[in-house]
Design a protein around this motif. Structure first.
Motif, PDB file in Angstrom:
ATOM      1  N   GLU A 127     -23.320 -40.963   4.251  1.00 52.33           N
ATOM      2  CA  GLU A 127     -23.393 -42.229   4.988  1.00 52.33           C
ATOM      3  C   GLU A 127     -22.397 -43.241   4.439  1.00 52.33           C
ATOM      4  O   GLU A 127     -21.738 -43.966   5.192  1.00 52.33           O
ATOM      5  N   ILE A 128     -22.279 -43.300   3.132  1.00 50.51           N
ATOM      6  CA  ILE A 128     -21.327 -44.230   2.507  1.00 50.51           C
ATOM      7  C   ILE A 128     -19.902 -43.839   2.879  1.00 50.51           C
ATOM      8  O   ILE A 128     -19.050 -44.693   3.147  1.00 50.51           O
ATOM      9  N   GLY A 129     -19.635 -42.534   2.910  1.00 51.99           N
ATOM     10  CA  GLY A 129     -18.302 -42.059   3.263  1.00 51.99           C
ATOM     11  C   GLY A 129     -17.865 -42.509   4.648  1.00 51.99           C
ATOM     12  O   GLY A 129     -16.678 -42.811   4.872  1.00 51.99           O
ATOM     13  N   GLU A 130     -18.792 -42.562   5.583  1.00 49.84           N
ATOM     14  CA  GLU A 130     -18.457 -43.041   6.926  1.00 49.84           C
ATOM     15  C   GLU A 130     -17.958 -44.482   6.886  1.00 49.84           C
ATOM     16  O   GLU A 130     -16.977 -44.832   7.554  1.00 49.84           O
ATOM     17  N   VAL A 131     -18.626 -45.318   6.108  1.00 44.08           N
ATOM     18  CA  VAL A 131     -18.219 -46.718   5.990  1.00 44.08           C
ATOM     19  C   VAL A 131     -16.851 -46.823   5.335  1.00 44.08           C
ATOM     20  O   VAL A 131     -15.972 -47.586   5.791  1.00 44.08           O
ATOM     21  N   VAL A 132     -16.638 -46.060   4.265  1.00 47.16           N
ATOM     22  CA  VAL A 132     -15.368 -46.121   3.542  1.00 47.16           C
ATOM     23  C   VAL A 132     -14.226 -45.655   4.443  1.00 47.16           C
ATOM     24  O   VAL A 132     -13.135 -46.254   4.455  1.00 47.16           O
TER      25      VAL A 132
END
Length: 366
Positions: A127-132
């Motif tokens: 999920e964090i990777g999507e934001v980054v």
């Protein structure tokens, strides 16, 4: 004196490259994988020093002690560092990352620890990777503790620098480690005048002398025994099946958490939410009247082989770690830990239910 290990033929470049390919399989990555000849702190520091500099604005997520170390390295590189710290008994959310970007749109580097064996939490990297990715920042991930215990997928998650070590869930050696490097990360290093060169920390040296040369000539003598141990370790994972290895760790974590909750005596999970608890190790909060270090010392006096440790530093008073990783991701290690902790608590005059704890652990494992 003689020993078979002293008479091994030199490790060839082809054998070295084949071990890198096995590690790439483990990560499901098509990125370049470099196996560095030292413990995981070597690529962890090398990757930061290679990509960060005075023009970098880094979001450094702190969910345990390693996040604090990364912030120190980033500042030493001259980067502007925005620390995002969350309590060690929880995980960071993708929403918190998104908020940080909204407040600081200049962020171009994100550093994160996947699972913190020291604190027992794990972060939602996908999920964090999507934001980054949405923001175009470079994504640096410490997956040393998580690899082998839960999925680690740098390509699918948009991770540009993913560092792993074999000494925890993989059940392998500590003397070598690996990092997968995206094309974006290589480009960032090439453009960074402060990136280490002609240095043991230099990833660019490995790229130019090893990767770009077709992996036909090693840049220096390899750590032969550690490389062979890593090869054996990955072969063992291949034979058991990665899903099975990760399943053992998840089962051990669930069983430890359930058993500790049923044991009583004031013992309880340190990470509040089960979904935020790392499969690699379970941390427990000791009762306030008994220092965790005393309970661990007494439990280990009964059985020194148990995978128990007190928390580091200030956490030694309140935190117990059950390091059920590698070969210790097994029912016997969980049962033995619960029995010994129950006995240590009982010696302090606290009410415990060891039989109930063992039943709860067995049910959770199943």
């Amino acid at each position: 004196m003689t020993h078979p290990f002293l008479d091994l033929a030199p490790l060839s470049a082809a054998r070295f490259a084949s071990i890198e390919d096995r590690v790439a399989w483990l990560l499901g990555t098509e990125q370049d994988v470099v196996i560095m000849q030292g413990e995981a702190l070597l690529p962890l520091e090398g990757a930061i020093r290679g990509t960060a500099g005075p023009g970098t604005t880094a979001l450094n997520v702190i969910t345990g002690p390693y996040g604090q170390t990364f912030g120190d390295w980033l500042r030493d590189c001259g980067a502007t560092v925005i620390d995002l710290a969350v309590p060690f008994h929880t995980a960071v959310s993708a929403a918190r990352i998104r908020d940080a970007f909204a407040e600081h749109p200049e962020i171009d580097f994100v550093s994160l620890v996947h699972a913190e064996a020291a604190t027992g939490n794990t972060n939602p990297v996908a999920e964090i990777g999507e934001v980054v990715r949405e923001r175009g920042a470079l994504f640096y991930l410490d997956a040393v503790a998580s690899v082998g215990a839960e999925p680690v997928l740098p390509d699918a998650w948009g991770v540009d620098l993913c560092v792993i070590g074999a000494q925890k869930a993989m059940g392998g050696p500590a003397g070598v480690s690996a990092v997968s490097v995206s094309e974006r990360a290589w480009a960032r290093m090439a453009a960074n005048p402060r990136a280490p060169r002609r240095s043991y920390l230099s990833l660019l040296d490995w790229k130019e002398r090893w990767v770009d040369g077709g992996r036909t000539a090693l840049p220096h003598a390899p750590a032969q025994l550690e490389m062979l141990a890593l090869e054996a370790c990955v072969r063992r994972i291949e034979a058991e099946g990665l899903d099975s290895v990760m399943g053992r760790h998840a089962a051990a974590a669930a069983a430890t958490r359930a058993g500790a909750a049923a044991l009583g005596g004031g013992l309880e999970p340190y990470v509040y939410e089960a979904a935020e608890a790392a499969p690699v190790a379970t941390t427990l909060r000791a009762p306030s009247e008994v220092p965790a270090s005393e309970l661990v010392a007494r439990a280990l006096a009964m059985d020194p082989a148990l995978p128990l440790a007190a928390g580091g530093g200030a956490l030694a008073k309140e935190m117990i770690r059950v390091n059920h990783y590698g070969v210790a991701a097994a029912p016997g290690a969980v049962r033995g830990s619960l029995v010994a902790l129950g006995a240590a608590l009982a010696e302090k005059g606290l009410d415990v239910d060891v039989a109930g704890a063992l039943r709860a652990a067995e049910e959770a494992w199943a």
